[in-house]
Write a protein that holds these residues in place. Structure first.
Motif, PDB file in Angstrom:
ATOM      1  N   LEU A   1       0.825  -1.210   0.000  1.00 57.90           N
ATOM      2  CA  LEU A   1       0.000   0.000   0.000  1.00 57.90           C
ATOM      3  C   LEU A   1       0.861   1.262   0.000  1.00 57.90           C
ATOM      4  N   ARG A   2       1.980   1.232   0.698  1.00 60.69           N
ATOM      5  CA  ARG A   2       2.882   2.389   0.680  1.00 60.69           C
ATOM      6  C   ARG A   2       3.457   2.588  -0.728  1.00 60.69           C
ATOM      7  N   ALA A   3       3.793   1.491  -1.398  1.00 65.38           N
ATOM      8  CA  ALA A   3       4.303   1.607  -2.766  1.00 65.38           C
ATOM      9  C   ALA A   3       3.228   2.173  -3.691  1.00 65.38           C
ATOM     10  N   TRP A   4       2.001   1.711  -3.516  1.00 67.71           N
ATOM     11  CA  TRP A   4       0.896   2.188  -4.354  1.00 67.71           C
ATOM     12  C   TRP A   4       0.651   3.686  -4.174  1.00 67.71           C
ATOM     13  N   GLU A   5       0.678   4.159  -2.935  1.00 68.69           N
ATOM     14  CA  GLU A   5       0.383   5.571  -2.712  1.00 68.69           C
ATOM     15  C   GLU A   5       1.609   6.463  -2.914  1.00 68.69           C
ATOM     16  N   GLY A   6       2.763   5.843  -3.175  1.00 72.10           N
ATOM     17  CA  GLY A   6       3.964   6.617  -3.478  1.00 72.10           C
ATOM     18  C   GLY A   6       4.734   7.100  -2.277  1.00 72.10           C
ATOM     19  N   THR A   7       4.490   6.513  -1.092  1.00 73.02           N
ATOM     20  CA  THR A   7       5.185   6.956   0.121  1.00 73.02           C
ATOM     21  C   THR A   7       6.212   5.950   0.625  1.00 73.02           C
ATOM     22  N   LEU A   8       6.435   4.876  -0.133  1.00 79.58           N
ATOM     23  CA  LEU A   8       7.410   3.871   0.309  1.00 79.58           C
ATOM     24  C   LEU A   8       8.822   4.422   0.168  1.00 79.58           C
ATOM     25  N   ASP A   9       9.603   4.336   1.252  1.00 79.20           N
ATOM     26  CA  ASP A   9      11.004   4.740   1.219  1.00 79.20           C
ATOM     27  C   ASP A   9      11.835   3.517   0.832  1.00 79.20           C
ATOM     28  N   TRP A  10      12.216   3.433  -0.426  1.00 79.38           N
ATOM     29  CA  TRP A  10      12.954   2.274  -0.932  1.00 79.38           C
ATOM     30  C   TRP A  10      14.335   2.161  -0.312  1.00 79.38           C
TER      31      TRP A  10
END
Length: 366
Positions: A318-327
């Protein structure tokens, strides 16, 4: 692949729906507690554990499938303001319907395109196209009649190697059997369900209507399940667990993590997926080489074991989908853990009533 983001109101928490799925979905829902997402679940069974785990629920009509189900679910999501759907039931078909869902304000977080998902479900087609440079595969062939089974048996038989069968399309261990030369009373009395004599197999495969089956060399080494989450073909995290008779162990296997990266990229995966391996081990051969068995474009039944390694699979998705995932700051995978399942009893929400029928759906306004 259906990964387009949807414009989301910021005045309320993002609403995420898990539609009808297997019981492991309850563990994913529990993992999202306190995440800031508003979690919903739907199911046809009012007493299902998925509904007991979710703070917001509604019932699905029994018996509704195909395009009619997709249209019903799209309207249900629109009425409830669902921002993201993590599909279970009809997930292949829902990937095709993703544009219609997006127009209604709901992103369908399907793991891959409909065609890719169906390829992975068809184990014979998947194995034919598999790149053995990633991981080797055991010798195998297909059959769909008694005569083709006999021919396959003759072609694959080797001294000291047992053969096994399983359906080309199936989930979990449904239809899997290791074939023995003669009936084994000891195995029967011990309750070993996954063995069958060659004679019993021939009798069964003589029946009409046999689906396409796989016959393959049985791998006698350790079995592993690798749970993964990816976004748009890029692996986020993978957890390797070795199965054992008394539980499972989370292992440090960089080779299988690399394989997970290659799988995510090759199939453009975007969600939670799993692949199974088993070591090839023969008498006198000390090598333990992991062989690919299958890839599942869905969460595995044992995902809760892997989440014990400190990886919150649904939250990372879900974080990746919303663009907030810190890779650059992904949670580490805790390895060297021995894990076992402790089942939980939940109280079903009293406001959940009986499931609606298809007739009620047909009478509902569009």
């Amino acid at each position: 692949m259906t990964s387009d983001r949807t414009t989301i109101p910021t005045a309320r928490p993002r609403r995420v729906l898990f539609n009808k799925n297997f019981s492991v979905t309850a563990a994913q829902i529990t993992a999202l507690e306190g995440s800031g997402f508003e979690v919903w679940a739907s199911h046809t069974d009012a007493g299902h554990g998925t509904l007991a785990a979710a703070p917001h629920t509604f019932l699905e009509p029994r018996g509704l499938i195909g395009d009619e189900y997709a249209e019903w679910l799209r309207r249900a999501c629109q009425e409830r303001g669902i921002d993201a759907l993590i599909p279970g039931k009809e997930r292949e078909l829902l990937a095709r319907h993703a544009p219609a869902f997006a127009q209604a304000g709901t992103a369908v977080l399907a793991p891959a395109s409909e065609d890719t998902q169906r390829l992975l479900e068809r184990k014979d087609e998947f194995l034919r196209g598999w790149d053995a440079s990633v991981l080797p595969i055991p010798r195998w062939t297909t059959f769909d009649s008694l005569s083709s089974f006999d021919a396959a048996w003759d072609a694959l038989s080797e001294r000291g190697v047992r053969l096994c069968v399983k359906p080309a399309r199936g989930i979990y261990a449904s239809g899997f059997r290791v074939l023995t030369p003669e009936p084994d009373l000891g195995s029967f009395l011990k309750g070993e369900l996954y063995q069958m004599s060659h004679a019993a197999a021939r009798e069964m495969f003589a029946a009409p209507g046999l689906p396409t089956m796989l016959l393959m060399h049985t791998l006698e080494g350790a079995e592993r399940s690798v749970d993964c989450v990816a976004w748009q073909g890029r692996l986020i995290r993978a957890v390797v667990r070795r199965k054992g008779p008394d539980g499972q162990r989370i292992e440090d296997r960089p080779d299988l993590v690399r394989a997970a990266e290659q799988i995510a990229q090759a199939y453009g995966l975007s969600g939670i997926f799993n692949f199974q391996t088993k070591d090839q081990s023969r008498p006198g051969d000390p090598a333990r080489v992991a062989n690919m068995l299958e890839i599942n474009a869905r969460a595995s039944g044992g995902l809760r074991y892997s989440m014990a390694a400190g990886v919150n699979f649904p939250l990372l998705l879900l974080r990746a989908w919303e663009g907030t995932l810190d890779w650059d700051a992904l949670p580490p995978v805790q390895t060297g853990l021995n894990v076992a399942e402790d089942k939980v009893v939940r109280v079903v929400q009293p406001e959940v009533a009986q499931a609606v029928s298809q007739e009620e759906v047909a009478q509902a306004p569009a």
